[in-house]
Structures are given as C-alpha cells and as structure tokens.
Design an enzyme around this catalytic site. Structure first.
Site, short mmCIF file in Angstrom:
data_model
loop_
_atom_site.label_atom_id
_atom_site.label_comp_id
_atom_site.label_asym_id
_atom_site.label_seq_id
_atom_site.Cartn_x
_atom_site.Cartn_y
_atom_site.Cartn_z
N TYR A 167 -1.47 -3.33 -6.94
CA TYR A 167 -1.26 -4.03 -5.67
C TYR A 167 -2.59 -4.15 -4.90
CZ TYR A 167 -0.31 -5.12 -0.91
OH TYR A 167 -0.39 -5.73 0.31
N GLY A 168 -2.87 -5.33 -4.38
CA GLY A 168 -4.15 -5.64 -3.73
C GLY A 168 -4.72 -4.56 -2.83
N SER A 192 -0.99 -3.85 10.38
CA SER A 192 -0.75 -4.77 9.27
C SER A 192 0.49 -5.62 9.53
CB SER A 192 -0.53 -3.97 7.99
OG SER A 192 -1.60 -3.08 7.82
N ALA A 193 0.40 -6.89 9.15
CA ALA A 193 1.51 -7.84 9.25
C ALA A 193 2.04 -8.00 10.68
CB ALA A 193 2.65 -7.44 8.29
N CYS A 194 1.13 -7.98 11.67
CA CYS A 194 1.52 -8.21 13.06
C CYS A 194 0.89 -9.48 13.62
CB CYS A 194 1.12 -7.03 13.94
SG CYS A 194 2.21 -5.63 13.76
N GLY A 195 0.37 -10.34 12.74
CA GLY A 195 -0.09 -11.66 13.21
C GLY A 195 -1.59 -11.81 13.40
N LYS A 196 -2.40 -10.95 12.76
CA LYS A 196 -3.85 -11.11 12.91
C LYS A 196 -4.30 -12.45 12.31
CE LYS A 196 -5.68 -7.30 11.14
NZ LYS A 196 -4.48 -6.51 10.86
N THR A 197 -3.75 -12.79 11.12
CA THR A 197 -4.18 -14.02 10.47
C THR A 197 -3.78 -15.22 11.34
OG1 THR A 197 -3.90 -12.90 8.36
CG2 THR A 197 -4.09 -15.30 8.28
N ASP A 250 -9.12 -9.76 9.21
CA ASP A 250 -8.63 -8.41 8.90
C ASP A 250 -9.61 -7.28 9.21
OD1 ASP A 250 -6.49 -6.81 7.89
OD2 ASP A 250 -7.62 -6.50 6.05
N ARG A 289 0.85 -1.19 0.00
CA ARG A 289 0.00 0.00 0.00
C ARG A 289 0.88 1.24 0.00
NH1 ARG A 289 -1.69 0.71 4.37
NH2 ARG A 289 -1.10 -1.13 5.54
N SER A 343 4.75 -10.44 -0.01
CA SER A 343 4.03 -11.32 -0.94
C SER A 343 2.78 -11.86 -0.23
CB SER A 343 4.92 -12.45 -1.42
OG SER A 343 5.54 -13.09 -0.33
N ARG A 344 1.77 -12.22 -1.02
CA ARG A 344 0.44 -12.47 -0.44
C ARG A 344 -0.21 -13.72 -1.01
NH1 ARG A 344 -1.82 -8.51 3.31
NH2 ARG A 344 -0.16 -6.98 3.50
N ASP A 384 0.47 -20.79 21.86
CA ASP A 384 0.48 -20.45 23.29
C ASP A 384 -0.24 -19.13 23.58
OD1 ASP A 384 1.83 -22.67 24.52
OD2 ASP A 384 3.60 -22.06 23.36
N ASN A 385 -0.53 -18.37 22.55
CA ASN A 385 -1.31 -17.14 22.77
C ASN A 385 -2.70 -17.47 23.33
OD1 ASN A 385 0.79 -15.57 21.92
ND2 ASN A 385 0.06 -15.40 19.80
N LYS A 406 -9.67 -2.36 1.92
CA LYS A 406 -9.27 -1.22 2.76
C LYS A 406 -10.08 0.03 2.42
CE LYS A 406 -6.04 -3.63 4.69
NZ LYS A 406 -6.24 -4.12 6.06
N HIS A 418 -10.27 -2.42 11.90
CA HIS A 418 -9.20 -3.26 11.35
C HIS A 418 -8.95 -4.40 12.34
CE1 HIS A 418 -4.82 -3.28 9.59
NE2 HIS A 418 -5.58 -4.16 9.01
C1 OXD Z 1 -2.95 -4.63 5.38
C2 OXD Z 1 -3.62 -5.81 4.80
O1 OXD Z 1 -2.05 -4.06 4.73
O2 OXD Z 1 -4.48 -6.38 5.48
O3 OXD Z 1 -3.33 -4.26 6.49
O4 OXD Z 1 -3.34 -6.17 3.66
MN MN Z 2 -4.98 -5.37 7.27
#
Ligand code: OXD
Ligand code: MN
Length: 583
Positions: free
Chosen positions: A197-198, A248-253, A275, A69, A366-367, A493-494, A206, A226
């Site tokens: 880009y997505g 973003s990219a902090c482990g939500k998935t 997300d 983004r 990459s996604r 363990d979370n 978003k 978010h």
């Molecule tokens: C982000 C995403 O960038 O979810 O937050 O792709």
């Molecule tokens: Mn996101």
C-alpha cells in the site's frame, strides 16, 4: 552508472540479505518506464486502462488486507524509547533489525530488486534530500517515478556523498502478520516489509518526507509538516502563500486545488502541494515553504467535477489508479464520481460487481497517483528551489461540533498550542475505526518521527527565530447543526475564509476577540452568492463555553502522557485559555 562507494556498498549488503535473482538500477528514462509497465501488465501487477480515453493510465489492486496505512505496525526505532515519545510505537534498533532482518532474509529470491534513487525536493535546492529505495515491486518504482524526481538526476545530485536515506522495501508475502514499517532516525534508514500500500511503501512520502525529515529538521533547524501549500491571488494581482495542516482524507487536496466561486471574480488559487511542506526560515525572517513531492497520491471517492475539477483534469492521463472499479470499456469509476454507477464492472477486489451487490465498487481509500505538473492550477513557481514565503498557516480538523468555522490565534506561541490541541474524526486513510474523534496535533500524530513534546518545543523555537512569522489560524469546514447538516458549503466557498485570513494578515479587517482567539466580526466574511444566512454564520462562529471547558479538560488529560517534557509555552497557553474562559 554509479560512482558512489557508500551507495554501492549498502546496495551490495542489502542484496546479500534479500538475495534477489536480479538487480536493476533505475535511471528514470521513458524507455525504462515503458519496459517496466509492459512487464507489470504481463504479470497482472498492473492493468492497462482504455488508452484512447485515459492515455498512459494504469490500474493496480492491492491485497485485500493491505488498503491503508497500518499505524499499529509502524515503528520509530531509537536507542532510547523516550526519543520516540508516548505517541509513537517504539522498537529498539537491535530488535527491529533482527526481527525484520529475518523476514527480509531471502525475501527477493526469484524476484528483481529495483534500485530507485530519488530526490525529495527540487534539484539544487537547499531544502532537498536524497533517498535510495530498494524494492521488489514495479508498482512502487512506477509510483516513485511520479511522486519524486527519480533516477539519474538523484545520483547526480548526491555525487560522492554518503548523505542519503537508505530505504529498503519488500512485498515479501503481503502478510499482515509479517508487516512492519520501521524508521531508524539515528541511521537515516527505513525498512518496510509485507505491504504494497502506497503510504507504507512509497518510502519517500510519509516515511522519509515526514517521519525521518521531521528528525532531520529538528537537528538542522527546519520543519517537515503534513501540509498543503497554496497561493491566493487577489484581483490586484498580489499573491499570498498559505500552508495548511489537516489530517488524512480531510480535504487537503480539494483545498489546494480550489476553484473560486463565480461571485469572487478576479480571485485565483494556485496549487503548490497537497500533502507535505518543508519549511525553513529565510534571510528575511519569514518562513519559506517547499513541496518536496512531484506527484499527488490523492483519495479517489468523493472526487468529482464539483468537489475538485482540477484534480479530475489532472488525472486524465499518466495516472496510476489503485483499488477503483474497472468498467467494461476499460475506464474506471468510484463512489462519488460524476457519472452514475455503471451497470456492472470489476470491483477493487477483482470481483464481478453490480450497483445492487451491496459492496463498494472502489475501496473508500482508493487512490490516484498523478504528476503535480499536470494540475491546471499549478503555480508557475512551485519548483522555485527557495520555496515561497508564507503569510499564514492553517490548522484544521473534521469536527461536527465545537470548533468554529475559523479563528485566528493571538501569536505564534498560541498558534502552536492551537496546532498541538488539534483533533479530528478519523477517516479511511488508516486502518481502524472511523468517525472517532482523536487528537492529531498539527495532523502529525501518525508522522512525527520523534517525541511529540519535543516537536512542540521545536515549533516554539522556530517561531523565536522568525522576525516575521506567518499568522496561525484554525478552520473547521465540517461543523453541523443539530440535525447533522453541514452548515458551511465548503469547496470553492472556502476561498471566502481564505480571503478573511489574508485580510487579517494584512491588518485589513477588524475581528472580535474571544477566549479561543480572534473571530470574524459581523459581516467580516463575504457571504454574497451563498445560502449561508447570518443566523447560520452566528452558529458557525459560536464559541460554546461549556463545550470549551470540556475541551480544556480533555486537552489536559491528553497532555498528561508527556509529563514534565511538555514545553512550558504549551502549558502556559493551556492556563491562559482557562483564564480567558473563566473571565
Ligand atoms: C495520508 C496520505 O494518509 O496522504 O495522509 O496518503
Ligand atoms: Mn497525507
């Protein structure tokens, strides 16, 4: 196929502007998917992967300068600059329409314009919103097909209403100097040009489901956040729902798809979203959450059978991969894959690659784009049109120091303050320096479609409407010791921390009051089966007063940009924290 004058009129105006050779209305059928895939494979826009090993899977490579983004090229276009607020880039609607109009002018000559109607939310749900995206990219159409409920179903849902978000996208020249992602909340419109880009071009995600939806939510009395949504089922079969906001990219998935550790038999985690969460007060005074998306657009590097087995299983079929390494057998690889690096391959830039060439095989951002329905841990009620009632909201960031593993806010107003002061180290999900601590309130700094001070105010107002609000917590999985080692094992363990959170919601465990909130009392978090010693736990839950004084000062500095518009409730909580620290 279409009997909606507003849609037809708008599409014909945009056709006049972009002058495509052809206009194709997408109905979302399997036949359409096959036809578009074949066409994109023929032109090289998509690469068909090994269909025996990865059935229905495709690979796409973006332009080299178009991999994340672009927040500096993302604008909120409102008549008054103060409505966008100090944390957003602003352009007047006149300037934006004129500037982008010139770029869109004739941008689809020689190309096809695809008309993509889509639903964000579930058909027939009070949460749902309709969008229509016009795009010259088959990659976008096929991704939207996964990420949303797309095609005829959306037009059926819309009927003859004019209430839809008008989304216009053209790849144009994929030129960063002519790239803009503009949002017009006053017109329910999004224009995105110059990117493939997505996050910039799947306009339901978003752009609609966060930036435009946050404005709609404020007007209509709900919230677009978010956040992931998950359900935690205890051994007695009771499920509690939790929504969690991380940058973003902090482990939500990973958190949304968590697999319980063996030492917690009988516990289950159910995935509802990874997300975005739309939140509405229910008639019972609780806050109800729905994931408006139908797909995951997840980060590839670091995803493996240890970090996220459910994601790995989700992406074995019908998945579009973007910017990963192509192996000689037509399968793929990325840094952090379970398999060792292949001897050679084609990297994300389309260049021959070997493990010693000094380049990344896959881009750090990459996604994968994969259907939510393929996730083994999907909750049976994830498409419940009413959503699910939340017991807890979690805020979190990537902080090597300061924030303890977990703490609970004292009440909704304090919880809103905790969210409003969130900070995290930056990642590869957005262009720019990485690893720098930046404030990211509610993980919404790149996604709030209006003035953030008013957004905090909206949070406070929503809380006042809830007679049984979720409890608000803060977590930090990333705390390090003096030598830079992570103190908490994370991943499965979370769940230990989630259990403490649920126990707190039910009033089942005592806690220790600290100046920043309630901390787990000694032994409150079950560490059986981990390598975490009591001493490590002491460090993980330590509140360093000097560091928090510094934090207080930095919060005040950051809040200054909002001047008198900062809600009183937030100021009061800042003062109360100072008072508690001084006590
Ligand atoms: C982000 C995403 O960038 O979810 O937050 O792709
Ligand atoms: Mn996101």
């Amino acid at each position: 196929m279409v009997q909606n004058n507003s849609v037809e009129q708008w599409v014909s105006e945009m056709v006049k502007l972009c002058t495509p050779d052809k206009v194709v209305w997408c109905n979302g059928s399997e036949e359409e998917k096959r036809r578009l895939t074949k066409e994109a494979v023929e032109t090289g826009e998509l690469i068909e992967l090994n269909q025996d090993k990865l059935p229905g899977c495709l690979l796409h490579r973006t332009a080299k300068n178009d991999v994340a983004r672009t927040e500096h090229l993302t604008f909120i276009c409102t008549s008054r600059q103060e409505d966008a607020g100090p944390t957003n880039n602003w352009m007047s609607p006149e300037e934006a329409y004129s500037k982008l109009g010139k770029i869109f002018n004739g941008s689809m000559k020689g190309r096809t314009m695809y008309v993509v109607p889509f639903i964000m939310g579930v058909p027939g749900s009070p949460f749902s919103k309709i969008g229509i995206e016009l795009t010259d990219s088959i990659y976008v159409v096929l991704n939207m097909r996964i990420m949303t409920r797309m095609g005829q179903a959306a037009l059926d849902e819309l009927g003859d209403s004019a209430d839809f978000t008008k989304c216009l996208h053209s790849k144009h020249e994929l030129d960063i100097d002519q790239r803009y992602i503009c949002h017009f909340p006053e017109d329910n419109t999004i224009w995105s040009v110059g990117s493939g880009y997505g996050g910039n071009v799947l306009l339901g995600k978003k752009c609609l489901a966060l930036r435009i939806a946050s404005c709609l939510g404020r007007k209509e009395g709900w919230m677009a956040e978010h956040m992931l949504i998950l359900g935690v089922e205890n051994p007695q079969g009771e499920t509690h729902y939790i929504a969690a906001a991380f940058p973003s990219a902090c482990g939500k998935t990973n958190l949304a798809m968590l697999i319980p550790p063996e030492s917690m038999p009988g516990w289950k985690v159910w995935t509802l979203g990874d997300d975005i969460a739309w939140l509405r007060p229910g008639p019972d005074g609780r806050l109800w959450a729905l994931n408006p998306e139908a797909g995951f657009f997840g980060v590839m590097p670091g995803t493996n059978m240890k970090s996220n087995p459910n994601a790995m299983r989700t992406i074995q079929k019908n998945t579009i991969y973007t910017n990963v390494l192509l192996k000689e057998d037509g399968t793929i690889w990325w840094e952090g894959h379970d398999d060792p690096a292949p001897g050679r391959g084609i990297d994300w830039q389309g260049q021959p690659w070997t493990p010693v060439c000094g380049e990344k095989g896959a881009h750090p951002n990459s996604r994968f784009t994969a259907p939510v329905s393929q996730c083994p841990s999907i909750a049976s009620n994830w498409e419940n049109p009413q959503g699910v009632p939340l017991s807890a909201i979690i805020f979190g960031g990537r902080r090597a120091k300061l924030a303890p593993l977990v703490y609970q806010s004292f009440n909704w107003q304090h919880g809103t303050f905790v969210g409003a002061t969130m900070a995290s180290e930056t990642t590869a999900a957005a262009l720019g320096a990485q690893g720098v601590v930046r404030r990211d309130p509610m993980a919404m700094i790149p996604f709030c479609g209006y003035n953030m001070a008013e957004y905090f105010g909206h949070w406070l107002e929503m809380g006042a409407k809830l007679t049984n609000p979720p409890k608000i917590f803060h977590v930090n999985w990333f705390r390090q010791d003096e030598d830079g080692n992570f103190l908490w094992p994370g991943f499965g363990d979370n769940l230990r921390v989630l259990k403490w959170i649920i126990d707190r919601c039910g009033g089942n465990v005592p806690a220790e009051e600290s100046p920043i909130g309630y901390l787990p009392a000694n032994g409150g978090i079950n560490l059986e089966g981990t390598d975490v010693s009591d001493e490590m736990m002491d460090v993980l839950t330590y509140v360093d007063k000097d560091a928090w004084y510094e934090e207080l000062r930095s919060q005040a500095e950051w809040f200054k940009q909002f001047g008198y518009t900062l809600p009183l409730g937030i100021l009061k909580e800042h003062e109360a924290l100072a008072f508690r620290l001084a006590k």
